[in-house]
Design an enzyme around this catalytic site. Sequence first.
Site, PDB file in Angstrom:
ATOM      1  N   ARG A  34      -2.855  -1.998  11.727  1.00  0.00           N
ATOM      2  CA  ARG A  34      -2.133  -1.786  10.551  1.00  0.00           C
ATOM      3  C   ARG A  34      -1.225  -0.910  10.694  1.00  0.00           C
ATOM      4  O   ARG A  34      -0.779  -0.580  11.757  1.00  0.00           O
ATOM      5  CB  ARG A  34      -2.801  -0.978   9.385  1.00  0.00           C
ATOM      6  CG  ARG A  34      -3.576  -0.118  10.770  1.00  0.00           C
ATOM      7  CD  ARG A  34      -4.220   1.756   9.863  1.00  0.00           C
ATOM      8  NE  ARG A  34      -3.046   2.225   9.922  1.00  0.00           N
ATOM      9  CZ  ARG A  34      -2.371   3.146  10.192  1.00  0.00           C
ATOM     10  NH1 ARG A  34      -2.634   2.877  11.795  1.00  0.00           N
ATOM     11  NH2 ARG A  34      -1.092   3.503   9.920  1.00  0.00           N
ATOM     12  N   GLY A  35      -0.062  -0.860   9.361  1.00  0.00           N
ATOM     13  CA  GLY A  35       0.763  -0.168   9.508  1.00  0.00           C
ATOM     14  C   GLY A  35       1.887  -0.651   9.452  1.00  0.00           C
ATOM     15  O   GLY A  35       2.108  -2.255  10.069  1.00  0.00           O
ATOM     16  N   ALA A  36       3.010  -0.814   8.638  1.00  0.00           N
ATOM     17  CA  ALA A  36       3.779  -2.046   7.909  1.00  0.00           C
ATOM     18  C   ALA A  36       4.440  -2.504   9.282  1.00  0.00           C
ATOM     19  O   ALA A  36       4.006  -3.270   9.026  1.00  0.00           O
ATOM     20  CB  ALA A  36       5.259  -0.906   7.570  1.00  0.00           C
ATOM     21  N   ARG A  78      -2.484  -8.981   3.376  1.00  0.00           N
ATOM     22  CA  ARG A  78      -2.259  -7.908   3.241  1.00  0.00           C
ATOM     23  C   ARG A  78      -1.632  -7.521   2.515  1.00  0.00           C
ATOM     24  O   ARG A  78      -0.601  -7.982   2.968  1.00  0.00           O
ATOM     25  CB  ARG A  78      -2.027  -6.551   3.966  1.00  0.00           C
ATOM     26  CG  ARG A  78      -3.185  -6.509   5.555  1.00  0.00           C
ATOM     27  CD  ARG A  78      -4.817  -5.167   4.584  1.00  0.00           C
ATOM     28  NE  ARG A  78      -3.782  -4.164   4.062  1.00  0.00           N
ATOM     29  CZ  ARG A  78      -3.353  -3.210   4.673  1.00  0.00           C
ATOM     30  NH1 ARG A  78      -4.292  -3.499   6.275  1.00  0.00           N
ATOM     31  NH2 ARG A  78      -3.840  -1.562   4.066  1.00  0.00           N
ATOM     32  N   GLN A 193      -6.779   6.994   8.282  1.00  0.00           N
ATOM     33  CA  GLN A 193      -6.338   7.719   9.943  1.00  0.00           C
ATOM     34  C   GLN A 193      -4.919   8.479   9.964  1.00  0.00           C
ATOM     35  O   GLN A 193      -4.787   8.559  10.894  1.00  0.00           O
ATOM     36  CB  GLN A 193      -4.487   6.060   8.632  1.00  0.00           C
ATOM     37  CG  GLN A 193      -5.515   5.176   8.324  1.00  0.00           C
ATOM     38  CD  GLN A 193      -5.696   4.893   6.522  1.00  0.00           C
ATOM     39  OE1 GLN A 193      -5.433   5.491   5.907  1.00  0.00           O
ATOM     40  NE2 GLN A 193      -5.708   3.802   6.209  1.00  0.00           N
ATOM     41  N   ASP A 234       5.055   1.544   3.533  1.00  0.00           N
ATOM     42  CA  ASP A 234       4.840  -0.016   3.438  1.00  0.00           C
ATOM     43  C   ASP A 234       5.985  -0.963   2.359  1.00  0.00           C
ATOM     44  O   ASP A 234       6.143  -2.474   3.053  1.00  0.00           O
ATOM     45  CB  ASP A 234       3.649   0.260   3.071  1.00  0.00           C
ATOM     46  CG  ASP A 234       2.568   0.534   3.769  1.00  0.00           C
ATOM     47  OD1 ASP A 234       1.543   0.049   4.620  1.00  0.00           O
ATOM     48  OD2 ASP A 234       2.582   1.841   3.464  1.00  0.00           O
ATOM     49  N   ASN A 244       3.193   4.163  -0.493  1.00  0.00           N
ATOM     50  CA  ASN A 244       3.198   4.463   1.429  1.00  0.00           C
ATOM     51  C   ASN A 244       1.614   4.795   0.262  1.00  0.00           C
ATOM     52  O   ASN A 244       0.891   4.341  -0.749  1.00  0.00           O
ATOM     53  CB  ASN A 244       3.958   5.793   1.394  1.00  0.00           C
ATOM     54  CG  ASN A 244       3.320   6.124   2.644  1.00  0.00           C
ATOM     55  OD1 ASN A 244       3.421   5.548   4.167  1.00  0.00           O
ATOM     56  ND2 ASN A 244       2.837   7.131   2.504  1.00  0.00           N
ATOM     57  N   LYS A 245       1.152   5.367   2.175  1.00  0.00           N
ATOM     58  CA  LYS A 245      -0.611   5.015   1.165  1.00  0.00           C
ATOM     59  C   LYS A 245      -0.985   5.808   0.313  1.00  0.00           C
ATOM     60  O   LYS A 245      -0.681   6.868   0.816  1.00  0.00           O
ATOM     61  CB  LYS A 245      -0.900   5.739   2.414  1.00  0.00           C
ATOM     62  CG  LYS A 245      -2.439   5.605   2.686  1.00  0.00           C
ATOM     63  CD  LYS A 245      -3.479   4.230   2.793  1.00  0.00           C
ATOM     64  CE  LYS A 245      -2.744   3.223   3.523  1.00  0.00           C
ATOM     65  NZ  LYS A 245      -3.734   2.225   3.595  1.00  0.00           N
TER      66      LYS A 245
END
Length: 353
Positions: A34-36, A78, A193, A234, A244-245
Site C-alpha cells: 500500500r502507499g501511492a 484501488r 498504518q 494519494d 489522503n488517508k
Amino acid sequence: MQLIDQRFLPHRFVIEDVSTVAQMATAIREMHVRGAGLIGAAAGYGMYLATIEAAGSPAVAGFDRHVTDAAAQLKATRPTAVNLAWAVERMLKSIAGETPATTERQVEIARRVAEQIADEDAEHCRMIGQHGLDLIEQVARRKNGKPVNVLTHCNAGWLAFVDYGSALAPVYAAHDRGLSVHVWVDETRPRSQGSKLTAWELGQHGVPHTIIADSAGGHLMQRGSVDLVIVGSDRTTCTGDVANKIGTYLKALAAQDNRIPFYVALPSSSFDWTIRDGSEIPIEERGAEEVKHADGWRDGQMLEVSVAPENSPAANYGFDVTSRRLVTGLITERGVCKADEKSILELFPEHAS
C-alpha cells in the site's frame, strides 16, 4: 517479483513472492502492499508479469488482449491512488509503442519501463526529502536546538514508496543531518498504518517518535507541541486539492485553527492533471470488517477480535479530501510550491496545456 507483505508488520518481516498478474492484483487490493508510489511501482511490475504471461499466446492479438485485460484487472484494485492508473497507462503506452512488436521485445521493454518507474519513484522521494529538509531546518533555527515536532498521519515513508518515502523523507533527511526531530505518529484507524508501519519505520531508523490516538492531534496543536504537519497524498488535483488517508482533513482544520504549517509531500506521479476539484476524486470504500474488527499479536500469532456489536452496520471510507485553502504548501521533487494551479504549473510547465 518480491514484496514486503505489510500485513504482518511490525511483528514479522515477511517477503512475498509474486509471479502472476492475479497475485499482484490481490497483493494491491488486499493491501499486502500500500502507499501511492509503491502501488504504482507494483502495478508497473504487474504489467511486466502480464507480458511474460502473454508471451505464450499464439498470436499478437492474443498477446494484446491479455495485456489489456491485465491492465483493467490491476486498475480496478484501488480507485483513489492515481499512481496506479498512471503506471498502468505508462506501461501500456510503452508496450504498444514498440516497433517491430515482437513479443520478446515487448517483454524486454516492459521490464525496462517497470524498472524506470521504480527508480524514478525512489529518486523523486529522495529529492522531496531534500526540499522538505529546508523547511525543518528553518523551524530548527527558530527553536535554537530544541526538537522540531512533526505530526504525520497514516504511513508515507519508504514502506509506501520504493524508497525514502514522501512525508517521512524530510524527517529522515533532517535526522541524518543531525537535527533534533521528533514525530507525533497518528495511529490511523481503522487499519492502523501509523502505529504499525510509521512507528516501525521510524524506530528502525532511530528517529524519536510517539504514537498518539487519531483524535489527539488537535490537543497537541493547542498546547504548542506541534511545529508543522507533513502528510502524503494519494491523489492531488492540478489546482491543489489533496486526497489522503481518512482523517487528514481534520488534521488540516486543526492546523489552520492553531496557525501551524500544513504541508503535503508528493511526487509528481501523484498529481491528477485531469481533475480540477477535489470533489471529483473517487473515494474508496472498504469493507465494514476493518472498522468492526482489530488485529494484534499474541503468543507468536496474529489474532483478530471483534470490537463492535456484530449487528451494527459500519461505513469505511478510505480517504478524505483536504481543500487547497488549508494546505500551506506542496513538497515535490522539483521544489516546494503553494497549493494552487499557478504555482503547481510553474513547477510542472509541461502540464500547462
